[in-house]
Motif scaffolding. Structure first.
Motif, PDB file in Angstrom:
ATOM      1  N   ASP A   1       0.159   5.861 -11.341  1.00 48.84           N
ATOM      2  CA  ASP A   1       0.698   6.577 -10.185  1.00 48.84           C
ATOM      3  C   ASP A   1      -0.259   6.624  -9.007  1.00 48.84           C
ATOM      4  O   ASP A   1      -0.014   7.317  -8.031  1.00 48.84           O
ATOM      5  CB  ASP A   1       1.084   8.001 -10.592  1.00 48.84           C
ATOM      6  CG  ASP A   1       2.169   7.963 -11.649  1.00 48.84           C
ATOM      7  OD1 ASP A   1       3.029   7.057 -11.559  1.00 48.84           O
ATOM      8  OD2 ASP A   1       2.161   8.796 -12.564  1.00 48.84           O
ATOM      9  N   LYS A   2      -1.358   5.883  -9.130  1.00 48.72           N
ATOM     10  CA  LYS A   2      -2.280   5.856  -8.000  1.00 48.72           C
ATOM     11  C   LYS A   2      -1.785   4.854  -6.957  1.00 48.72           C
ATOM     12  O   LYS A   2      -1.059   3.917  -7.272  1.00 48.72           O
ATOM     13  CB  LYS A   2      -3.663   5.426  -8.493  1.00 48.72           C
ATOM     14  CG  LYS A   2      -4.360   6.515  -9.290  1.00 48.72           C
ATOM     15  CD  LYS A   2      -5.775   6.681  -8.775  1.00 48.72           C
ATOM     16  CE  LYS A   2      -6.389   7.972  -9.203  1.00 48.72           C
ATOM     17  NZ  LYS A   2      -7.086   7.935 -10.440  1.00 48.72           N
ATOM     18  N   TYR A   3      -2.222   5.053  -5.721  1.00 44.47           N
ATOM     19  CA  TYR A   3      -1.891   4.096  -4.672  1.00 44.47           C
ATOM     20  C   TYR A   3      -3.088   3.171  -4.445  1.00 44.47           C
ATOM     21  O   TYR A   3      -4.229   3.567  -4.696  1.00 44.47           O
ATOM     22  CB  TYR A   3      -1.536   4.840  -3.384  1.00 44.47           C
ATOM     23  CG  TYR A   3      -0.185   5.485  -3.480  1.00 44.47           C
ATOM     24  CD1 TYR A   3       0.952   4.770  -3.125  1.00 44.47           C
ATOM     25  CD2 TYR A   3      -0.035   6.773  -3.975  1.00 44.47           C
ATOM     26  CE1 TYR A   3       2.205   5.339  -3.245  1.00 44.47           C
ATOM     27  CE2 TYR A   3       1.214   7.352  -4.103  1.00 44.47           C
ATOM     28  CZ  TYR A   3       2.330   6.626  -3.728  1.00 44.47           C
ATOM     29  OH  TYR A   3       3.566   7.175  -3.859  1.00 44.47           O
TER      30      TYR A   3
ATOM     31  N   LYS B   1      -8.592  -3.031  -7.316  1.00 43.07           N
ATOM     32  CA  LYS B   1      -7.503  -3.638  -6.548  1.00 43.07           C
ATOM     33  C   LYS B   1      -7.340  -5.101  -6.924  1.00 43.07           C
ATOM     34  O   LYS B   1      -6.238  -5.608  -7.073  1.00 43.07           O
ATOM     35  CB  LYS B   1      -7.801  -3.532  -5.051  1.00 43.07           C
ATOM     36  CG  LYS B   1      -7.371  -2.226  -4.444  1.00 43.07           C
ATOM     37  CD  LYS B   1      -7.415  -2.346  -2.935  1.00 43.07           C
ATOM     38  CE  LYS B   1      -8.140  -1.173  -2.348  1.00 43.07           C
ATOM     39  NZ  LYS B   1      -8.432  -1.279  -0.951  1.00 43.07           N
TER      40      LYS B   1
ATOM     41  N   THR C   1       3.070   2.598  -5.642  1.00 41.83           N
ATOM     42  CA  THR C   1       2.039   2.886  -6.638  1.00 41.83           C
ATOM     43  C   THR C   1       1.631   1.592  -7.351  1.00 41.83           C
ATOM     44  O   THR C   1       2.289   0.562  -7.207  1.00 41.83           O
ATOM     45  CB  THR C   1       2.542   3.869  -7.694  1.00 41.83           C
ATOM     46  OG1 THR C   1       3.623   3.236  -8.381  1.00 41.83           O
ATOM     47  CG2 THR C   1       3.030   5.158  -7.067  1.00 41.83           C
TER      48      THR C   1
ATOM     49  N   SER D   1      -4.843   2.351  -2.031  1.00 39.44           N
ATOM     50  CA  SER D   1      -5.971   2.822  -1.222  1.00 39.44           C
ATOM     51  C   SER D   1      -6.851   3.805  -1.983  1.00 39.44           C
ATOM     52  O   SER D   1      -7.953   4.117  -1.552  1.00 39.44           O
ATOM     53  CB  SER D   1      -5.463   3.462   0.061  1.00 39.44           C
ATOM     54  OG  SER D   1      -4.583   4.503  -0.265  1.00 39.44           O
ATOM     55  N   GLN D   2      -6.351   4.288  -3.138  1.00 44.86           N
ATOM     56  CA  GLN D   2      -7.168   5.209  -3.933  1.00 44.86           C
ATOM     57  C   GLN D   2      -8.044   4.470  -4.946  1.00 44.86           C
ATOM     58  O   GLN D   2      -8.769   5.098  -5.706  1.00 44.86           O
ATOM     59  CB  GLN D   2      -6.266   6.194  -4.686  1.00 44.86           C
ATOM     60  CG  GLN D   2      -5.467   7.099  -3.769  1.00 44.86           C
ATOM     61  CD  GLN D   2      -4.447   7.907  -4.532  1.00 44.86           C
ATOM     62  OE1 GLN D   2      -3.573   7.340  -5.183  1.00 44.86           O
ATOM     63  NE2 GLN D   2      -4.540   9.223  -4.464  1.00 44.86           N
ATOM     64  N   LEU D   3      -7.942   3.148  -4.972  1.00 44.34           N
ATOM     65  CA  LEU D   3      -8.686   2.385  -5.985  1.00 44.34           C
ATOM     66  C   LEU D   3      -9.910   1.729  -5.368  1.00 44.34           C
ATOM     67  O   LEU D   3      -9.985   1.513  -4.166  1.00 44.34           O
ATOM     68  CB  LEU D   3      -7.790   1.276  -6.554  1.00 44.34           C
ATOM     69  CG  LEU D   3      -6.473   1.695  -7.179  1.00 44.34           C
ATOM     70  CD1 LEU D   3      -5.729   0.453  -7.657  1.00 44.34           C
ATOM     71  CD2 LEU D   3      -6.710   2.638  -8.335  1.00 44.34           C
ATOM     72  N   SER D   4     -10.851   1.380  -6.241  1.00 44.07           N
ATOM     73  CA  SER D   4     -12.025   0.644  -5.772  1.00 44.07           C
ATOM     74  C   SER D   4     -11.630  -0.813  -5.538  1.00 44.07           C
ATOM     75  O   SER D   4     -10.582  -1.275  -5.989  1.00 44.07           O
ATOM     76  CB  SER D   4     -13.120   0.714  -6.820  1.00 44.07           C
ATOM     77  OG  SER D   4     -12.733  -0.041  -7.940  1.00 44.07           O
TER      78      SER D   4
ATOM     79  N   ILE E   1      -3.720   4.444 -14.346  1.00 43.38           N
ATOM     80  CA  ILE E   1      -3.713   4.512 -12.881  1.00 43.38           C
ATOM     81  C   ILE E   1      -2.325   4.174 -12.349  1.00 43.38           C
ATOM     82  O   ILE E   1      -2.175   3.833 -11.185  1.00 43.38           O
ATOM     83  CB  ILE E   1      -4.767   3.580 -12.244  1.00 43.38           C
ATOM     84  CG1 ILE E   1      -4.602   2.149 -12.730  1.00 43.38           C
ATOM     85  CG2 ILE E   1      -6.171   4.069 -12.512  1.00 43.38           C
ATOM     86  CD1 ILE E   1      -5.274   1.165 -11.824  1.00 43.38           C
TER      87      ILE E   1
ATOM     88  N   ASP F   1       0.801  -1.223   0.000  1.00 42.85           N
ATOM     89  CA  ASP F   1       0.000   0.000   0.000  1.00 42.85           C
ATOM     90  C   ASP F   1       0.831   1.270   0.000  1.00 42.85           C
ATOM     91  O   ASP F   1       0.297   2.344  -0.195  1.00 42.85           O
ATOM     92  CB  ASP F   1      -1.037  -0.005   1.123  1.00 42.85           C
ATOM     93  CG  ASP F   1      -0.469  -0.504   2.424  1.00 42.85           C
ATOM     94  OD1 ASP F   1       0.763  -0.458   2.568  1.00 42.85           O
ATOM     95  OD2 ASP F   1      -1.234  -0.933   3.290  1.00 42.85           O
ATOM     96  N   SER F   2       2.138   1.157   0.202  1.00 41.37           N
ATOM     97  CA  SER F   2       2.919   2.381   0.081  1.00 41.37           C
ATOM     98  C   SER F   2       3.652   2.456  -1.259  1.00 41.37           C
ATOM     99  O   SER F   2       4.542   3.273  -1.440  1.00 41.37           O
ATOM    100  CB  SER F   2       3.887   2.527   1.246  1.00 41.37           C
ATOM    101  OG  SER F   2       4.500   1.313   1.531  1.00 41.37           O
TER     102      SER F   2
END
Lengths: 267, 403
Positions: free
Chosen positions: B136-138, B147, B98, B140-143, B134, B95-96
């Protein structure tokens, strides 16, 4: 017969506790040993280590400067009022410099970094453990100790002595601020005392301490996080909070104990 | 049958007072997808974790290519781990990091590929799974569904020989769920990996699995083909399967295959009693693989969904259509002879020709090819034979360029 039974229960409880603690020490030692071995395994994890040096070292500089300055200043203050009773306030420079370089620098730096970075290490690794991220690493055949612990250990070994050096210098300046500017000791005398009393032996001794503290703090904090899931008294988020707490407490206690032991050898 | 790739022999595992595995015997064959079904909390994930060595058995053996895993040497064990990958039920994404770093990690750490090559492989997998933009998304920012797909991409990015899927599609919408199934099945055909899945998606999982094993009370109480499990008379298994099976296929809105087969029996009864003949039509999206490859699995599922909608528009109340496989739709037209069935298809074909894009919009020019096979049922016959007949008689229903 009852007291006898009770006493065996007590004895067996003590025995169990002792055996558990000894096993725990063994586990920690093995954990540290593997972490050290993996530092030297190829390919070197340079990027990850640099990142950790930035996190443990660079980001702690401000806190270290702040604590260093005030520790030095209070030393100057206390030292002055003690020494002035004997009319030897001229020795303030050596008193401040020696106590900082030999003892307070390494110890307080280690404790400050434990509070700032050690707790973060324990929490981060603990969360990775409870959310199966460490298991995921294992399924990818990535050794979690190598991947998570070794870069942190190496980064701690690099950062601790450097931060200790900053702490010492800032602390001496702090002593000068309160001793000379505030209380009026001649700055020339203050610094010449610093120069004449500090030997190379003191400096290397202080650095040796900080290196040992680095190994202790990184190992204890990572170990507590890594084995969060084996804690009997709490699972999940509670387990992580307990792991973080015990990481900080055990690290601080061990810093003071190893400090005593090292000092007996160094003096 | 050839020798099993992985074999469980009397595996026991207990957590505290909870006996999770109680003598599991299980065979997993190379190149097949084996699905483990069973009640929630019944130890399916535990079983899966035994294969990859995250959990060691209390007693019993797990054999890999006939040799016990506990006796394999360290170097070989590493080689074994390199071949295998695991998709966690709770995704276990870092989770830390991308999304890109997550998927790239196994390649970065375990291969000596160049950065550009890693980037290309990661992006290929991401576009296969409909995960563009997506990077560069992390996590926790995804549905939740996204995930899942990122976790699937991470499991497949190394092109492993054995993939363990722990509930790969739970929590996905019907199109994506089918896309993931179709992708697993497609990759399995292309790369020939051995898949072991834990799933509750009945009967969808039957379309892609070659073998089904059912875990109950810590034992494997059934292992065999999907067909065998659907025909079993064991009350425990029957109850379990019927409890989970949906009455409507989520993607097409048609009845799922097992219910379609029930309807076939009803039609057969009618034939027996009243001598009423009926026809069946088997519609196949022939180039599903090409669609999947060129524009992605999600689009492939959309084609099937749109085709199903068109078919439903033309159906009479008495007709039944059911989903028969990943790319097949089976239609029973009661009271209909072969000629009428052909006419039905003719109309369908005209309609399809008018609606050229099938919901996949402008795409690089290639043809959508849908074919229809016919069989008229005049006497007692097995459904398999009729379908085989229909497969043989397949002719082009509609082929059109999407551009």
């Amino acid at each position: 017969m009852v007291p006898f039974v009770r006493s065996t229960h007590f004895l067996s409880a003590v025995g169990r506790w002792t055996i558990f603690q000894i096993q725990e020490i063994g586990r920690i030692a093995l954990f540290m040993f593997r972490g050290i071995v993996f530092i030297f395994s190829i390919p070197f994890q340079i990027f990850k280590t640099v990142n950790q040096v930035y996190f443990i070292g660079m980001k702690s500089v401000f806190v270290i400067c702040l604590t260093g300055a005030f520790t030095g200043m209070v030393l100057g203050l206390q030292g002055y009022y003690t020494l002035v009773k004997f009319g030897s306030e001229g020795l303030l420079g050596s008193a401040v410099a020696l106590s900082l370089i030999r003892e307070l620098g390494p110890v307080l730096t280690a404790i400050m970094i434990t509070a700032r970075a050690g707790s973060a290490m324990a929490a981060e690794i603990g969360i990775m453990r409870i959310s199966e991220q460490i298991d995921a690493l294992e399924t990818m055949d990535i050794n979690p100790i190598r991947f998570l612990f070794s870069p942190r250990l190496l980064a701690a070994l690099i950062s601790f002595p450097l931060l200790t050096a900053i702490f010492d210098v800032v602390g001496i300046v702090g002593g000068y601020l309160s001793g000379s500017l505030l209380l009026g000791i001649n700055p020339g005398i203050f610094f010449s005392r610093v120069e004449s009393s500090v030997l190379m032996k003191d400096v290397t001794g202080g650095f040796l301490k900080s290196i040992v503290f680095a190994a202790v703090v990184a190992t204890i904090c990572c170990f507590q996080g890594y084995y969060t899931h084996t804690r009997a008294e709490g699972f999940g988020a509670r387990g992580v909070s307990l792991a973080t707490t015990s990481a900080v407490v055990i690290s601080c206690v061990l810093i003071l104990i190893t400090d005593y032991i090292l000092t007996t050898f160094l003096l | 049958m050839n020798a099993p790739l992985i074999e469980f022999k009397k595996v026991y595992k207990r957590f505290g007072a909870n006996q999770v595995l109680n003598g599991v015997d299980l065979l997993i064959y190379r190149g097949e997808i084996t699905t483990i079904i069973g009640k929630s909390g019944g130890g399916k994930s535990v079983l899966l974790k035994h294969i990859i060595g995250l959990i060691l058995p209390d007693s019993g053996e797990i054999l890999f290519e006939g040799r016990p895993l506990s006796e394999i040497k360290k170097a070989e064990k590493r080689a074994f781990k390199k071949k295998i990958s695991y998709m966690f039920q709770g995704t276990a994404l870092f989770d830390s990091m991308t999304v890109f770093e997550n998927i790239a990690l196994p390649l970065k750490e375990k291969t000596e590929l160049k950065d550009a090559e890693i980037r290309e492989r990661v992006h290929n997998k991401m576009s296969d799974l409909d995960l563009q933009d997506i990077d560069d998304k992390y996590p926790s920012q995804l549905s939740g569904g996204m995930k899942k797909r990122v976790a699937l991409a991470r499991a497949l990015v190394t092109d492993p020989e054995i993939v363990l899927f722990d509930e790969p599609t739970t929590g996905l919408d019907p199109i994506r769920k089918n896309a993931v199934h179709s992708m697993i099945s497609d990759y399995q055909k292309r790369f020939g990996f051995t898949g072991i899945a834990v799933s509750h998606e009945l009967p969808d999982i039957f379309y892609i699995s070659q073998r089904i094993a059912m875990l109950d009370e810590g034992r494997i109480i059934f292992q065999g083909t999907p067909k065998e499990i659907q025909q079993t008379t064991d009350p425990v298994i029957r109850e379990f399967i019927q409890g989970l099976e949906t009455r409507r296929d989520g993607l097409t809105g048609m009845v799922p295959r097992p219910m379609g087969e029930e309807r076939f029996k009803e039609e057969m009864d009618r034939l027996r009693r009243f001598r009423i003949a009926f026809s069946l039509i088997l519609l196949t999206v022939r180039n599903m693989d090409e669609i999947n490859l060129k524009i992605g699995h999600v689009k492939g599922q959309i084609v099937l969904k749109n085709l199903a909608e068109k078919v439903k528009q033309y159906m009479r109340v008495t007709d039944t259509c059911s989903r028969y496989g990943l790319n097949k739709i089976l239609i029973f037209l009661s009271h209909t002879n072969l000629e009428q069935a052909r006419m039905f298809c003719g109309k369908l074909s005209d309609e399809l020709a008018q609606n050229e894009t099938m919901g996949i919009g402008p795409a690089p020019g290639f043809c959508l090819s849908i074919s229809a096979g016919f069989a008229e049922v005049k006497k007692e016959n097995h459904i398999e034979d009729l379908i085989a007949n229909a497969e043989l008689s397949q002719n082009q229903l509609s082929e059109f360029r999407v551009c």
